[in-house]
Motif scaffolding. Structure first.
Motif, PDB file in Angstrom:
ATOM      1  N   THR A  78       0.844  -1.208   0.000  1.00 19.23           N
ATOM      2  CA  THR A  78       0.000   0.000   0.000  1.00 19.23           C
ATOM      3  C   THR A  78       0.872   1.249   0.000  1.00 19.23           C
ATOM      4  N   LEU A  79       2.162   1.093   0.351  1.00 20.56           N
ATOM      5  CA  LEU A  79       3.062   2.251   0.412  1.00 20.56           C
ATOM      6  C   LEU A  79       3.659   2.585  -0.947  1.00 20.56           C
TER       7      LEU A  79
ATOM      8  N   ASP B 217       2.792   4.101  -3.597  1.00 20.85           N
ATOM      9  CA  ASP B 217       2.759   5.468  -4.112  1.00 20.85           C
ATOM     10  C   ASP B 217       3.546   6.453  -3.245  1.00 20.85           C
ATOM     11  N   LEU B 218       3.997   5.989  -2.074  1.00 21.11           N
ATOM     12  CA  LEU B 218       4.794   6.887  -1.221  1.00 21.11           C
ATOM     13  C   LEU B 218       6.291   6.609  -1.352  1.00 21.11           C
TER      14      LEU B 218
END
Lengths: 139, 666
Positions: B374-375, B377-378
């Motif tokens: 889930t990270l 895009d970071l």
């Protein structure tokens, strides 16, 4: 987590404006320093003390574009460590709201330390606090 | 303005002398008065300032306290007889109209042979003398109503020292005169008082306007009342600054006066000790500056490092967390979640397979989406954060060493400062223990005035800070008031007018500052030109700099400041260059009188100055009061084409007293 845009400025408590102004006056050791320097110092003092203070009435203080990458990195680190969650990076509003609350608590300590003693005492205390911190961190 | 003559009657060395300065030939604007030391050269400067202001502003210790009246004239007085001291100056203004300034003071001898001052009727000076001023208006000679005021307007007393001065004392000029004092003098000399008046007028109009401008909301009334309070407070503090500054200048002069007495006094040991004290004081001043700068540097270092040290736990935690996620392969992830999401939405895989329906291909692509971090895009933000925080955390390892190093340097400087202070104190005590009562008194007076000066220095700083803080508040309140006036229709018009006054105030202040800045640059340029023209060590120095506060520096080729290392002669050349530059750009057309202009200067440079000065001051009328050693045949030769009148002072000592005669040069 909600994704929010970076706010265009960080705020302080309206009631604290005069304290920040006082810290920038000519007889203060922070004379010549910018608002953002005072904000960062207040924030880190508040963080070190471990206390946050909610902002009742907000007053825009520093445009976020004025903060350097280094300063933004420390603000992000504080917010991540506070919530134990890297995902907080998506919620820029939340990051700034956390550091604003630390700054609101820090400015009280800062003002008291600066004006209650003479300026050399403030810096002596700051140096001792920094060295003690390093000692406790075993660095 | 041209000086035509000075008439001296019974004044100091002079019984009755008329010294003519003006010459019919326009470019012969130099007058030379040559005389040995003690014959009365400096007293010609004093006669000028006494005539103008009723004060002998260039008085050395020798004559201080003695009556003005000539000793011969005094000795010839019978008891009860009156003798009048008079000095008269005749000048021509720009329209070639005469201006006569005449001052007199009477003395009377009593039966015991003592003399006393007999104050003049309608005296207009503290010493009992009376000054009169007569102006030619077309054909008529008319008495001026308030001569004291008019004279001060014509040649303001605070700047007389830039037109009538002692060349030998120029050596100490930059040591004894603060940049601020020079700045104030430049301000007066450049006649910018008009702008001051304009700014003052606009400010007072603004205050009146706010008070009577019309119907204001209660909030606006409240702001304008605070504005009034802060304005009053600022003006009071600024007034105090001016007052204290003048008192400080007076105290400085007193300290210097008593120090000079000690250095030239009767006790050789004290003379030596006092000279040593002056040297130590200079070193101490330098040490204190270094200490202040280093302490400031250290404090900035502490402030800049506080966020990293106090935030270290958070920084470390984030670095560890990001590292863990990297090791787990979460960042950067193999597939961009956005990209996979788009494939599913479009119904076509990257390989071309149809994934629009729930077939095996679509299920496989969905698996990638669910397994991705889930990270994702970071990733780039986290990588950047990781690098910045890692660099920060590494930098704190140097903190301890750096802070110890600052501490050691500060302790060393402080130790040096303390030891120098102790030595200074001991030497001062030794002077104070002198067996000569007069020396004890001079020393205690010197210390008394030093204390006054130091106290005044703190008072000036405090008042200045208060004025600046009030000014800051005024700006803030003005802007608030403008915003408030904008809010309501009825006060919008007042707001507009107030804004107009504010803009005018800003414009007047900016113009004034711009002129001051241009003047400073012009003075800097001319001082440098003149200095390098005259200096003999051209390769040693690079440039002359005058900063915004009129602190003057001579830069070495190495880039270091060198005023402190200039020889006495070099300092005199620098000050002479500065004075010439100041006169050159000044708006005052006043004759210049210089006593001992070439005193400490070597032979070659004297000739250079003689060659150069007339060109530099070609529009000015100049009187040089010289000793024989200064007025060498080379100097005389170089100046010959520009000299109109040339005199020699003939000093006579008789059993009845002494007198000097000013006679034309052979």
């Amino acid at each position: 987590m909600t994704k929010t845009k970076e706010p265009d400025r960080v705020s302080i408590r309206k009631a604290d404006r005069k304290d920040y102004d006082r810290l920038k006056e000519k007889d203060s050791p922070f004379f010549g320093r910018e608002n953002k320097d005072l904000f960062i110092l207040s924030m880190i003092i508040g963080f070190n003390a471990g206390t946050r203070l909610e902002l009742d009435k907000k007053d825009g203080f520093v445009r976020t574009e004025y903060f350097s990458d280094k300063e933004k990195a420390i603000m992000k680190a504080i917010a991540i460590s506070e919530l134990n969650d890297l995902e907080i990076l998506r919620d820029k509003e939340k990051i700034y709201s956390i550091v604003e609350e630390y700054a609101a608590s820090g400015i009280k300590i800062l003002k008291e330390e600066v004006f209650n003693e003479d300026f050399s005492s403030f810096f002596k205390k700051l140096e001792a606090d920094l060295n003690n911190k390093l000692k406790s961190l075993k660095i | 303005m041209k000086l035509d003559y000075i008439l001296l009657k019974n004044y100091r060395q002079y019984q009755k002398e008329k010294i003519i300065f003006s010459d019919p030939e326009k470019n012969r604007n130099f007058t030379i008065i040559q005389g040995a030391n003690g014959t009365g050269k400096t007293n010609i400067l004093n006669a000028v300032t006494w005539c103008l202001y009723g004060k002998e502003l260039h008085m050395g210790t020798k004559y201080r306290g003695l009556p003005l009246v000539n000793t011969c004239s005094l000795n010839h007085m019978k008891s009860g007889e009156k003798c009048t001291v008079e000095v008269e100056m005749q000048m021509f203004d720009e329209d070639n109209q005469k201006i006569i300034i005449h001052r007199k003071l009477g003395y009377q001898k009593n039966e015991q042979g003592n003399i006393r001052v007999v104050p003049e009727e309608q005296s207009n000076c503290q010493d009992g003398s009376k000054v009169e001023m007569i102006r030619q208006i077309r054909g008529d000679m008319i008495y001026v109503q308030d001569p004291v005021f008019i004279i001060n307007k014509m040649i303001p007393e605070p700047i007389e020292g830039y037109f009538f001065f002692d060349g030998e004392q120029l050596n100490d000029y930059f040591k004894q005169t603060s940049g601020e004092h020079i700045k104030e003098a430049v301000f007066r000399i450049s006649q910018l008082a008009l702008f001051e008046k304009l700014i003052e007028h606009l400010s007072s109009r603004k205050r009146d306007f706010i008070k009577t401008g019309g119907e204001l909301s209660s909030k606006a009334v409240e702001i304008s009342s605070s504005l009034e309070t802060y304005t009053k407070s600022r003006d009071q503090h600024l007034e105090k600054v001016k007052e204290f500054q003048q008192q400080k200048v007076d105290a400085d002069k007193k300290v210097e006066e008593y120090s000079e007495k000690l250095r030239t006094g009767p006790d050789f040991d004290v003379v030596k000790l006092e000279s040593e004290c002056r040297e130590i004081e200079k070193e101490l001043e330098q040490l204190e500056d270094e200490l202040k700068d280093l302490t400031k540097e250290k404090n900035n270092y502490l402030i800049n490092n506080a966020p990293i040290i106090f935030g270290y736990k958070a920084i470390k935690k984030v670095i560890t967390e990001i590292s863990k996620r990297e090791e787990a392969g979460d960042i950067p992830s193999d597939y961009k979640r956005d990209f996979i999401g788009k494939l599913l939405k479009n119904g076509e895989c990257i390989c071309g397979a149809d994934i629009s329906k729930e077939n095996n291909c679509r299920k496989n692509v969905k698996k990638y989406l669910e397994s991705g971090s889930t990270l994702d895009d970071l990733s780039s933000e986290l990588t950047k954060l990781f690098t910045t925080l890692t660099n920060d955390s590494e930098s704190i390892s140097k903190f301890k060493d750096q802070s110890i190093s600052y501490g050691k340097r500060i302790t060393r400087l402080d130790g040096l400062r303390k030891s120098k202070s102790e030595t200074l104190q001991k030497k001062k005590e030794m002077i104070g223990e002198s067996k000569v009562d007069q020396i004890k008194l001079w020393q205690s007076k010197k210390e008394e005035y030093r204390k006054i000066r130091d106290d005044l220095f703190s008072e000036i700083s405090t008042s200045r800070v208060r004025a600046e803080n009030a000014d800051h508040k005024i700006q803030e309140l003005t802007s608030k008031l403008e915003q408030e006036l904008e809010k309501e229709e009825k006060s919008r018009e007042i707001g507009k007018k107030l804004k107009f006054i504010d803009h005018s105030l800003t414009a007047a202040t900016e113009i004034k500052n711009q002129i001051m800045s241009d003047l400073r640059k012009e003075i800097e340029k001319k001082t440098e030109e003149q200095f390098f023209e005259l200096i003999w060590k051209k390769d040693t120095y690079k440039e002359v700099k005058i900063d915004d506060n009129y602190n003057i520096s001579v830069m070495h080729q190495s880039g270091l400041e060198g005023v402190g290392t200039l020889s006495a002669g070099e300092r005199q050349v620098l000050a002479l260059s500065f004075m010439a530059a100041l006169n050159n750009v000044s708006g005052f057309n006043i004759p210049i009188l210089i006593d001992t202009p070439l005193g400490r200067i070597s032979k070659d440079v004297k000739t250079k100055i003689a060659n150069n000065l007339p060109n530099y001051l070609k529009e000015k009328q100049v009187g040089l009061l010289v000793i024989d050693e200064e007025y060498t045949s080379e100097v005389r030769n170089k100046l010959s084409k520009r000299v109109g009148k040339e005199y020699r002072i003939d000093f006579k000592e008789t059993p009845d007293g002494s007198y000097s005669k000013v006679i034309p040069y052979d």
